[in-house]
Design an enzyme around this catalytic site. Sequence first.
Site, PDB file in Angstrom:
ATOM      1  N   LYS A   1       0.829  -1.204   0.000  1.00 58.03           N
ATOM      2  CA  LYS A   1       0.000   0.000   0.000  1.00 58.03           C
ATOM      3  C   LYS A   1       0.874   1.268   0.000  1.00 58.03           C
ATOM      4  CE  LYS A   1      -4.030  -1.873   2.466  1.00 58.03           C
ATOM      5  NZ  LYS A   1      -4.897  -1.637   3.641  1.00 58.03           N
TER       6      LYS A   1
ATOM      7  N   ASN B   1      -1.683   0.347   6.936  1.00 61.32           N
ATOM      8  CA  ASN B   1      -1.145  -0.922   7.445  1.00 61.32           C
ATOM      9  C   ASN B   1      -0.256  -1.675   6.454  1.00 61.32           C
ATOM     10  OD1 ASN B   1      -3.237  -1.649   5.823  1.00 61.32           O
ATOM     11  ND2 ASN B   1      -4.472  -2.616   7.400  1.00 61.32           N
TER      12      ASN B   1
ATOM     13  N   ARG C   1      -1.304 -13.981   5.476  1.00 60.95           N
ATOM     14  CA  ARG C   1      -2.085 -13.263   6.506  1.00 60.95           C
ATOM     15  C   ARG C   1      -1.318 -13.291   7.830  1.00 60.95           C
ATOM     16  NH1 ARG C   1      -6.397  -9.971   4.958  1.00 60.95           N
ATOM     17  NH2 ARG C   1      -7.202 -10.113   7.064  1.00 60.95           N
TER      18      ARG C   1
ATOM     19  N   HIS D   1      -1.890  -4.989   1.648  1.00 62.33           N
ATOM     20  CA  HIS D   1      -3.186  -5.669   1.556  1.00 62.33           C
ATOM     21  C   HIS D   1      -2.896  -7.113   1.171  1.00 62.33           C
ATOM     22  CE1 HIS D   1      -7.117  -6.959   0.244  1.00 62.33           C
ATOM     23  NE2 HIS D   1      -6.496  -7.460  -0.822  1.00 62.33           N
TER      24      HIS D   1
ATOM     25  N   ARG E   1       3.068  -5.791   9.765  1.00 67.12           N
ATOM     26  CA  ARG E   1       2.358  -4.628  10.324  1.00 67.12           C
ATOM     27  C   ARG E   1       2.834  -4.300  11.733  1.00 67.12           C
ATOM     28  NH1 ARG E   1      -3.394  -6.889   8.012  1.00 67.12           N
ATOM     29  NH2 ARG E   1      -3.423  -5.779   6.020  1.00 67.12           N
TER      30      ARG E   1
ATOM     31  N   THR F   1      -4.934  -6.597  11.173  1.00 66.27           N
ATOM     32  CA  THR F   1      -5.293  -5.416  10.359  1.00 66.27           C
ATOM     33  C   THR F   1      -4.867  -4.109  11.030  1.00 66.27           C
ATOM     34  OG1 THR F   1      -7.226  -6.573   9.479  1.00 66.27           O
ATOM     35  CG2 THR F   1      -7.276  -4.173   9.388  1.00 66.27           C
TER      36      THR F   1
HETATM   37  P1  GDP Z   1      -7.759  -6.206   5.942  1.00 67.65           P
HETATM   38  O1  GDP Z   1      -8.387  -7.316   5.142  1.00 67.65           O
HETATM   39  O2  GDP Z   1      -6.833  -6.757   7.010  1.00 67.65           O
HETATM   40  O3  GDP Z   1      -7.076  -5.165   5.111  1.00 67.65           O
HETATM   41  O4  GDP Z   1      -8.935  -5.439   6.742  1.00 67.65           O
HETATM   42  P2  GDP Z   1     -10.454  -4.999   6.360  1.00 67.65           P
HETATM   43  O5  GDP Z   1     -10.906  -5.629   5.084  1.00 67.65           O
HETATM   44  O6  GDP Z   1     -11.253  -5.233   7.600  1.00 67.65           O
HETATM   45  O7  GDP Z   1     -10.349  -3.408   6.168  1.00 67.65           O
HETATM   46  C1  GDP Z   1      -9.889  -2.847   4.960  1.00 67.65           C
HETATM   47  C2  GDP Z   1      -8.968  -1.679   5.277  1.00 67.65           C
HETATM   48  O8  GDP Z   1      -9.715  -0.622   5.919  1.00 67.65           O
HETATM   49  C3  GDP Z   1      -7.847  -1.964   6.277  1.00 67.65           C
HETATM   50  O9  GDP Z   1      -6.736  -2.583   5.676  1.00 67.65           O
HETATM   51  C4  GDP Z   1      -7.525  -0.569   6.812  1.00 67.65           C
HETATM   52  O10 GDP Z   1      -6.668   0.148   5.908  1.00 67.65           O
HETATM   53  C5  GDP Z   1      -8.894   0.110   6.815  1.00 67.65           C
HETATM   54  N1  GDP Z   1      -9.586   0.044   8.120  1.00 67.65           N
HETATM   55  C6  GDP Z   1     -10.032  -1.084   8.741  1.00 67.65           C
HETATM   56  N2  GDP Z   1     -10.660  -0.788   9.899  1.00 67.65           N
HETATM   57  C7  GDP Z   1     -10.637   0.572  10.012  1.00 67.65           C
HETATM   58  C8  GDP Z   1     -11.126   1.500  11.009  1.00 67.65           C
HETATM   59  O11 GDP Z   1     -11.744   1.143  12.024  1.00 67.65           O
HETATM   60  N3  GDP Z   1     -10.900   2.825  10.759  1.00 67.65           N
HETATM   61  C9  GDP Z   1     -10.236   3.257   9.656  1.00 67.65           C
HETATM   62  N4  GDP Z   1     -10.034   4.579   9.507  1.00 67.65           N
HETATM   63  N5  GDP Z   1      -9.750   2.426   8.712  1.00 67.65           N
HETATM   64  C10 GDP Z   1      -9.943   1.100   8.875  1.00 67.65           C
END
Ligand code: GDP
Length: 194
Positions: A14, A160, A123, A163, A140, A129
């Site tokens: 990212k 983070n 993962r 992806h 991360r 995350t």
């Molecule tokens: P991933 O699969 O581990 O990337 O996580 P998710 O699919 O749950 O979320 C997608 C992306 O959204 C994450 O990688 C973060 O960049 C962002 N994100 C997730 N949770 C939050 C949150 O609570 N607040 C904010 N601002 N961003 C978030």
Amino acid sequence: MKHPKEEKTFVMVKPDGVRKGLIGEVIKRFEQHDLKIVALEMFQPDFGQIDNHYPKKEEWITRLGEKTKTTYEKYGYDLLEDFGTDDTSKIGPEVRKWLVDYMLSAPLVKMIVQGVHAVDVIRKLAGDTLPYRAAVGTIRGDFSIDSPALANKEKRAVANIIHCSETPEEAEHEIKHWFGDAKIYNYKRFGVDE
Ligand code: GDP
């Protein structure tokens, strides 16, 4: 059934990973774990590509809003003050927009990684995350301490570093979306394939 060594997953470095100079570090960690890079490219995505990468289902978007609400409650912040609403179905689209803006803010590096349990192993190497919660030793956890408490206050996505696909089905979908008909390479890794 595919051979276990043929499992593939999709990874993207990212904008914060690229800007922190972590492209090599990320690839190194995958290769150290006997995973094989079989496609790799740096590119500047356009809005449509990123918009289509993140799910548009109401359920997924509301879940983003719910996560944000949980963080606000946990840290005692005022949701109404920052968002003008406490309705998660209205907050979700706002957070999704932050995600799209963030992903467009620098070039990305996309790759297909292959190996035994590639999806789960990547993962595990990526970590939680939310970087402040991610274990030390994960990508991360080692290179970021970002948290939703800070990100939401600053009206931006949690940064983070990478992806990576969550399931083999998601990996297949994302590989198709990001690589289309592009060539996937096949070679034998010393000590892994022979
Ligand atoms: P991933 O699969 O581990 O990337 O996580 P998710 O699919 O749950 O979320 C997608 C992306 O959204 C994450 O990688 C973060 O960049 C962002 N994100 C997730 N949770 C939050 C949150 O609570 N607040 C904010 N601002 N961003 C978030």
